[in-house]
Design an enzyme around this catalytic site. Structure first.
Site, PDB file in Angstrom:
ATOM      1  N   LYS A   1      18.092  12.460   4.906  1.00  0.00           N
ATOM      2  CA  LYS A   1      18.887  11.372   5.490  1.00  0.00           C
ATOM      3  C   LYS A   1      18.017  10.439   6.331  1.00  0.00           C
ATOM      4  CE  LYS A   1      22.144   8.799   7.046  1.00  0.00           C
ATOM      5  NZ  LYS A   1      22.829   7.794   6.218  1.00  0.00           N
TER       6      LYS A   1
ATOM      7  N   CYS B   1      22.125   2.132  11.549  1.00  0.00           N
ATOM      8  CA  CYS B   1      21.393   3.164  10.786  1.00  0.00           C
ATOM      9  C   CYS B   1      19.896   2.885  10.773  1.00  0.00           C
ATOM     10  CB  CYS B   1      21.879   3.199   9.340  1.00  0.00           C
ATOM     11  SG  CYS B   1      23.617   3.448   9.132  1.00  0.00           S
TER      12      CYS B   1
END
Ligand code: SAJ
Length: 444
Positions: A222, A276
């Site tokens: 991730k 993000c």
């Protein structure tokens, strides 16, 4: 109940599920499991949000196709309800945690929300519960933080009394339900058996690959996938600076570079915002900061991307100087406040960085953004009397402006283009001063 009995309950959709954190990740997940037929309880600390959800009202801002209707449906049939009270989770078989994991001004992860959720859950968790962290976390967090807190607060033993895994989300604003259903997921289990049980769970809502791995691999995948994007964008930005310096056009260079097999040069621009990409490289870096690994590329890429709003400011200063003007005495129209085109999300927006610094220098700033109510308005009226217009976001509303009308509104026809919105050839014959990211043949 044994692990096998838990897995059977999951396969048969008899497992009772809880989601902690009802934000843009947790809420769609809760709705999807409820839609699949599970009994779902959501927990959030925001009382108003819990109230809205229990009324079937979607609290998530922005356009999220299908979410409002799905939420209303699963609440009305009694498959999903929200609460602020962890005691309501005492009968849960599976608990997903999707709380925020931001980094602070020192780029250090702030795990307060995660720690709080884990210690609250630990106090009421029942035997044989499967706990899954969906939040994005630094490599090593499952072992170093999640497991100790859960064990200590519950007095339970991993893989004997409870099971633990990490399944990071891959949802993007504006496409939450679609992404959740159709993008593959990495499924990290503290044991292979737990990973397989998690695959059985997610297969009820995810129609793409579910890849069982160890937890550290899930943590790495991730953070690495977003760090990859940040480094790629930084490379494109540095090539743009090179093109400006040597008289090239980065867009033309990029198009031709990308015709070479296995090249995917990203888009240079006015900066990298969002919740993000600016954060995840620091989570990845944090995972190794106690080890003897010196990271040079990843921090450097962050520095390049963080510098881009200041580069826009430099282009503006140079352009104003050609008309003997200076920033501190100018009126500037900034186009776009969101961090991303056609979005109302302003988290970590490069525009915020630019605007606050221009104001520090004394400039009079006007902001336009069609997706943010306080910044909506007639662009040509807002441009009236301004010394320059700066494009920071490639909103679709900006792609077909009447540049001549704009020039006539501006006090001086200076255009700074941070997202290659303007086709410089369309300005032929007009007395514009155009500065564009990555365009070395700037018009004076
Ligand atoms: N940006 C550039 N150049 C590019 C791409 C983006 O300057 O080539 C800028 C954007 O303007 C924005 C920032 O970077 O300010 C982030 O843009 P983004 O397209 O990466 O959008 P995000 O922040 O919503 O990223 C999310 C991420 N998804 C998840 O973390 C689950 C990312 O992994 C996805 O690749 C991205 O969405 C996507 O592709 O939509």
């Amino acid at each position: 109940m044994s692990h096998n009995e838990l897995k059977t309950k999951i396969i048969n959709k008899e497992a009772r599920i809880a989601i902690i954190g009802l934000g843009y990740v947790g809420l769609p997940v809760a709705c999807e499991f409820a839609r699949a037929g599970f009994d779902v309880i959501g927990v959030d600390i925001q009382v108003e949000r819990v109230k809205q959800i229990n009324q079937g009202i979607n609290p998530i801002e922005g356009e999220e196709p299908g979410l409002a209707e799905l939420l209303d449906e699963v609440v009305s049939i009694g498959k999903f309800r929200a609460t602020t009270n962890y005691n309501d989770l005492q009968d849960r078989d599976v608990v997903l945690i999707a709380v925020e994991t931001p980094v602070d001004e020192n780029n250090t992860p702030r795990y307060e929300s995660l720690r709080s959720a884990l210690s609250s859950l630990g106090k009421i968790i029942k035997q044989d519960t499967l706990v899954i962290i969906e939040s994005t976390i630094a490599p090593g967090t499952m072992n170093d933080i999640v497991l100790p807190i859960l064990s200590d607060s519950s007095g339970m033993t991993l893989n004997h009394d409870f099971y633990l895994g990490n399944c990071p989300e891959r949802v993007m604003p504006g496409k939450l339900l679609n992404n959740l259903r159709n993008i593959s997921r990495v499924v990290g289990g503290m044991t292979p058996e737990t990973a397989e049980t998690m695959v059985a769970l997610y297969s009820h809502v995810v129609k793409a690959d579910l890849d069982p791995v160890e937890c550290v691999t899930a943590e790495l995948v991730k953070t690495v996938e977003n760090t990859y994007r940040d480094v790629q964008i930084a490379f494109a930005n540095e090539v743009a600076l090179i093109c400006e310096a040597v008289g090239g056009d980065v867009w033309k260079v990029r198009d031709l570079v990308n015709k070479t097999p296995f090249r995917q040069m990203h888009l240079p621009g006015a900066g990298v915002g969002g919740h993000c990409i600016p954060k995840d490289p620091w989570l990845l870096a944090y995972g190794v900061n106690s080890k003897d690994v010196e990271l040079r590329l990843i921090p450097a890429a962050r520095a390049v991307n963080d510098s881009m709003p200041y580069h826009i400011e430099q282009l503006l200063e140079d352009a104003l100087a050609t008309r003997n003007k200076e920033i501190g005495k100018s009126r500037i129209l900034v186009m776009g406040y969101a961090y991303l085109e056609d979005s109302d999300d302003t988290r970590n927006s490069p525009s915020e960085t630019l605007i606050s610094h221009l104001r520090e220098l004394g400039a009079n700033i006007i902001v336009h953004d069609p997706f943010i109510v306080e910044y909506q308005g007639d662009i040509y009226q807002m441009a009236h009397g301004c010394d320059a217009i700066v494009f920071m976001v490639r909103h679709k509303d900006y792609l077909d402006l009447d540049l001549v009308a704009l020039a006539n509104s501006l006090r001086s026809p200076i255009i700074i283009d941070g997202r290659r919105i303007i086709d410089s050839t369309s300005l032929e014959g007009y007395d514009f001063i155009l500065r564009q990211i990555g365009l070395g043949t700037n018009r004076i």
